[in-house]
Scaffold this active site. Structure first.
Site, PDB file in Angstrom:
ATOM      1  N   TYR A 181      13.915  -3.366  -4.698  1.00  0.00           N
ATOM      2  CA  TYR A 181      12.387  -3.020  -4.162  1.00  0.00           C
ATOM      3  C   TYR A 181      12.381  -2.195  -3.047  1.00  0.00           C
ATOM      4  CZ  TYR A 181       7.999  -4.945  -2.333  1.00  0.00           C
ATOM      5  OH  TYR A 181       6.928  -5.286  -1.897  1.00  0.00           O
ATOM      6  N   THR A 183      11.602  -2.590   0.128  1.00  0.00           N
ATOM      7  CA  THR A 183      12.254  -2.834   1.344  1.00  0.00           C
ATOM      8  C   THR A 183      13.636  -3.243   1.503  1.00  0.00           C
ATOM      9  OG1 THR A 183      11.750  -5.199   0.944  1.00  0.00           O
ATOM     10  CG2 THR A 183      10.045  -3.984   2.061  1.00  0.00           C
ATOM     11  N   LYS A 184      14.343  -3.096   0.246  1.00  0.00           N
ATOM     12  CA  LYS A 184      15.686  -3.619   0.142  1.00  0.00           C
ATOM     13  C   LYS A 184      16.558  -2.342   0.589  1.00  0.00           C
ATOM     14  CE  LYS A 184      14.330  -7.583  -0.936  1.00  0.00           C
ATOM     15  NZ  LYS A 184      13.985  -8.359  -2.404  1.00  0.00           N
ATOM     16  N   ASN A 185      18.086  -2.933   0.847  1.00  0.00           N
ATOM     17  CA  ASN A 185      18.886  -1.719   1.455  1.00  0.00           C
ATOM     18  C   ASN A 185      18.989  -0.741   0.600  1.00  0.00           C
ATOM     19  OD1 ASN A 185      19.173  -4.294   2.784  1.00  0.00           O
ATOM     20  ND2 ASN A 185      21.582  -3.728   3.126  1.00  0.00           N
TER      21      ASN A 185
END
Ligand SMILES: *Cc1c(COP(=O)(O)O)cnc(C)c1O
Length: 389
Positions: A181, A183-185
Site C-alpha cells: 500500500y 504508505t508501506k515501507n
C-alpha cells in the site's frame, strides 16, 4: 516553525520507478505478466520464502489464506486488537468468528499468554500481526499453534525486511501476507504478496484468480492454450505488471530505504528520552522493519492529552496519525461482540497514549529536526510543573 506541512508518510519514488512503469506501459502487457512473475521471484529471493504470489493487496492475501485453509462458519480465529481493520474483516468475510487477544505492553504485539487463554475447541487459526515492523514472539506463537494444531497466518503488512532471530519474516512454510500500500515501507501504490509453501500457494493462485485452473499469462503467451476450467468461484485479486514494475524498482532501493528509516528512528529515540514519553522498543532478538514510529505520552506528565498533542503537532505543520483505533472500539465489532473499551485494557491504554510521527526515507535531515523540535517544544510548553509550596 516550518512553512510547509510535513506529510505523515510520503512514499519514496524515484526516476527508476517512473522509467520501469513507462516501459511496462509500452510493453503491451498491462495485467499480470512477466514483470509480476519477476517481482514474485525477486521478492521470494529477498525473503527466502519457499514461494510467493503477487496480489492486489495484503487484505486479499489474508482472505485467500483463510479460504485455502478452509476456515469458515463455526471456526474461531485469534488475532490482535492493535491492527488495521483488514486483519479482522477477512475473518468475518469467510464467516468465521474473530477472537481478540490483548497485546504485550512494550511491543504492542499480540501476547502469547493471552493467545493461549483465548483458545477454545473451535479455534482453527491465529493471525499474528508484526505491529509497526517489530516481529511477534514467533517461537512462543509457533509452539502454541503446533500444540493446539492451529494454522498460523502472519500479517506482515508492516514487516518487509524484518527478522526474528536472524530469520527473515516470510521465509516459513505458513501463509504470510505483505502489503505494498502507498504508505508501506515498499510500495506499488496498491499491492500485496502472499508467501508460504508451494502447495499452499498453488491453491492460493487459483483462488486469487476466479478459481481458474490456468492463468491468462500462460493462455495468451505464444503457444498458450485457450482452455481453462473454473474449479471454484474464486476472487479477482491479481497484481498488474504496472504495479510490479514499481515493486521491482522499490526492491532495488529497499535496503537503502530501510537504513534511512533506522537512522531516523535512532535520532527520534535519542531526542525523546524523557519522563514524558515512552519510546518504541526493539528486542535484541529481532530486526525491526521500522514501519511506524509510535510515540506514547506517559500519563500525568503533560497537561494535555494525546488528541491535544496531535492538534499541537498539526499547528506546527507536522502530520501525524494513530495506529490503530483498536478493533474492539469500532462500532461493528463493539456491537456484534459486546466489547467495552476495557475488554482489552493494554490495547486500550496504549491507544490513548499513542501517536505515530512522520517516518519515511523521503524525509530530509531538516524534516527530522522539525519533528523533533515540535515534539520537544510541545513537551516544554505543557509540562506539568510541580506546585510551589
Ligand atoms: C495496511 C495493512 C493491511 C492491509 O494492507 P492492504 O495492502 O492495504 O490490503 C493489513 N494489515 C495491517 C496491519 C496493515 O497495516
Amino acid at each position: 516553525m516550518r512553512e510547509k506541512f510535513l506529510s505523515f508518510s510520503l512514499p519514496f519514488v524515484g526516476q527508476e520507478e517512473i522509467d520501469e512503469v513507462v516501459e511496462a506501459l509500452r510493453s503491451g502487457w498491462l495485467t499480470s505478466g512477466p514483470r509480476t512473475r519477476q517481482f514474485e521471484q525477486e521478492f521470494r529471493q529477498y525473503t527466502g520464502s519457499p514461494g510467493a504470489l503477487a496480489l492486489n493487496s495484503c487484505t486479499a492475501g489474508l482472505h485467500v489464506a483463510l479460504k485455502v485453509l478452509n476456515i469458515g462458519p463455526g471456526d474461531e480465529v485469534i488475532t490482535t486488537p492493535i491492527t488495521f481493520a483488514a486483519s479482522v474483516n477477512v475473518i468475518e468475510h469467510v464467516g468465521a468468528t474473530p477472537v481478540l487477544a490483548d497485546v504485550e505492553p512494550d511491543t504492542l504485539n499480540i501476547d502469547p499468554v493471552q493467545v493461549e487463554k483465548a483458545i477454545t475447541p473451535a479455534t482453527r487459526a491465529i493471525i499474528a500481526v508484526h505491529y509497526a515492523g517489530h516481529p511477534v514472539e514467533l517461537n512462543a506463537i509457533r509452539n502454541i499453534a503446533s500444540q493446539h494444531r492451529l494454522h498460523l497466518i502472519e500479517d506482515a503488512a508492516h514487516a518487509v525486511g524484518a527478522e526474528f532471530h536472524g530469520e527473515p519474516i516470510g521465509c516459513g512454510d505458513n501463509f504470510t501476507a505483505f502489503s505494498f500500500y502507498a504508505t508501506k515501507n515498499l510500495t506499488t501504490g496498491e499491492g500485496g504478496m502472499l508467501t508460504g509453501n508451494q502447495e499452499l500457494l498453488d491453491r492460493a493462485r487459483i483462488v486469487s484468480l476466479h478459481g481458474m485452473n490456468r492463468e491468462a499469462w500462460s493462455r495468451y503467451a505464444a503457444g498458450g492454450k485457450w482452455a481453462y476450467d473454473i474449479v471454484e468461484p474464486g476472487f479477482k485479486y491479481n497484481m498488474t505488471d504496472i504495479q510490479a514494475a514499481l515493486g521491482l524498482q522499490q526492491l532495488r532501493r529497499f535496503s537503502w530505504m530501510q537504513e534511512r528509516r533506522a537512522q531516523i528512528v535512532q535520532q527520534y529515540n535519542q531526542a525523546f528520552q524523557s519522563a514524558a514519553f515512552i519510546t518504541p522498543v526493539t528486542r535484541d532478538s529481532v530486526r525491526n522493519a521500522h514501519h511506524l514510529y509510535v510515540l506514547r505520552i506517559r500519563e500525568g506528565e503533560l497537561s494535555i492529552d494525546r488528541n491535544q498533542f496531535i492538534d499541537e503537532m498539526t499547528a506546527r505543520n507536522i502530520g501525524t496519525s494513530v495506529h490503530f483505533i483498536p478493533i474492539h472500539m469500532h462500532s461493528f465489532y463493539k456491537n456484534k461482540y459486546g466489547y467495552t473499551p476495557n475488554s482489552f485494557p493494554v490495547a486500550h491504554g496504549a491507544f490513548q497514549q499513542m501517536l505515530s510521527l512522520p517516518l519515511s526515507p523521503s524525509m530530509s535531515d531538516q524534516d527530522v529536526c522539525d519533528v523533533i523540535e515540535a515534539v520537544l517544544d510541545i513537551r516544554s510548553k505543557f509540562a506539568r510543573r510541580r506546585m510551589a509550596a
